[in-house]
Design a protein around this motif. Sequence first.
Motif, PDB file in Angstrom:
ATOM      1  N   CYS A  33      14.822 -47.115  -3.632  1.00 45.39           N
ATOM      2  CA  CYS A  33      15.428 -45.881  -3.138  1.00 45.39           C
ATOM      3  C   CYS A  33      16.946 -46.051  -3.060  1.00 45.39           C
ATOM      4  CB  CYS A  33      14.849 -45.554  -1.762  1.00 45.39           C
ATOM      5  SG  CYS A  33      15.688 -44.188  -0.942  1.00 45.39           S
TER       6      CYS A  33
ATOM      7  N   SER B 276      13.190 -38.133  -8.938  1.00 46.01           N
ATOM      8  CA  SER B 276      13.978 -38.350  -7.727  1.00 46.01           C
ATOM      9  C   SER B 276      14.225 -39.841  -7.527  1.00 46.01           C
ATOM     10  CB  SER B 276      13.254 -37.776  -6.524  1.00 46.01           C
ATOM     11  OG  SER B 276      13.946 -38.152  -5.348  1.00 46.01           O
TER      12      SER B 276
ATOM     13  N   ARG C  85      14.886 -41.192  -4.839  1.00 47.21           N
ATOM     14  CA  ARG C  85      14.696 -41.509  -3.426  1.00 47.21           C
ATOM     15  C   ARG C  85      13.224 -41.685  -3.085  1.00 47.21           C
ATOM     16  NH1 ARG C  85      18.560 -37.986  -4.043  1.00 47.21           N
ATOM     17  NH2 ARG C  85      20.610 -38.695  -3.414  1.00 47.21           N
TER      18      ARG C  85
ATOM     19  N   CYS D 105      12.987 -40.476   2.397  1.00 49.40           N
ATOM     20  CA  CYS D 105      14.368 -40.017   2.293  1.00 49.40           C
ATOM     21  C   CYS D 105      14.418 -38.632   1.663  1.00 49.40           C
ATOM     22  CB  CYS D 105      15.190 -41.003   1.459  1.00 49.40           C
ATOM     23  SG  CYS D 105      15.545 -42.525   2.353  1.00 49.40           S
ATOM     24  N   ARG D 106      13.463 -38.336   0.783  1.00 46.19           N
ATOM     25  CA  ARG D 106      13.443 -37.001   0.182  1.00 46.19           C
ATOM     26  C   ARG D 106      13.217 -35.938   1.257  1.00 46.19           C
ATOM     27  NH1 ARG D 106       9.304 -37.366  -4.527  1.00 46.19           N
ATOM     28  NH2 ARG D 106       9.393 -39.589  -4.183  1.00 46.19           N
TER      29      ARG D 106
ATOM     30  N   ARG E  30      16.365 -35.567   3.378  1.00 43.23           N
ATOM     31  CA  ARG E  30      17.405 -34.793   2.707  1.00 43.23           C
ATOM     32  C   ARG E  30      17.069 -33.309   2.680  1.00 43.23           C
ATOM     33  NH1 ARG E  30      21.310 -36.789  -0.580  1.00 43.23           N
ATOM     34  NH2 ARG E  30      21.068 -35.041  -1.991  1.00 43.23           N
ATOM     35  N   ARG E  31      15.791 -32.991   2.482  1.00 40.49           N
ATOM     36  CA  ARG E  31      15.412 -31.581   2.445  1.00 40.49           C
ATOM     37  C   ARG E  31      15.669 -30.939   3.808  1.00 40.49           C
ATOM     38  NH1 ARG E  31       9.576 -31.080   0.939  1.00 40.49           N
ATOM     39  NH2 ARG E  31       9.306 -31.272   3.153  1.00 40.49           N
TER      40      ARG E  31
END
Length: 122
Positions: free
Chosen positions: A17, A42, A44, A48-49, A52-53
Amino acid sequence: MQPKLVETNTGKIRQVCIDCGEPFDRDPGEVEARRGTGLPVSPRCPGCRITRRDERNASVFESLRSGDLGNVRATVVGPDEGGERLYPADCSGCQRPIRLPFKPRLDRPVFCRFCLDARSGR
Ligand SMILES: [Zn+2]
Ligand SMILES: [Zn+2]
């Protein structure tokens, strides 16, 4: 920075990641599916995805609250609020309750469609 893809002996693809630096396993099918669409995989990990969202959504909500949408071109992920926001007000002519697509100003009269038509002579 390109994500580093490593084939593991478990049949999964191990990737590091770029956010937290932790390696995570990815289903090769997911990579193949992305390849077909031309979308980038992605870089990540799933955790972490999601982070971030959430951050992206939070910044969009903040912009909506402060009314500053000048440089925001993001879409909110979530249920639709049912179109544009309307403000309740009373018609300055007939006192009929109306809804305005903008925030009414106290120093300015607002009129319903009927009173507007009457005032414009139609
Ligand atoms: Zn991560
Ligand atoms: Zn009216």
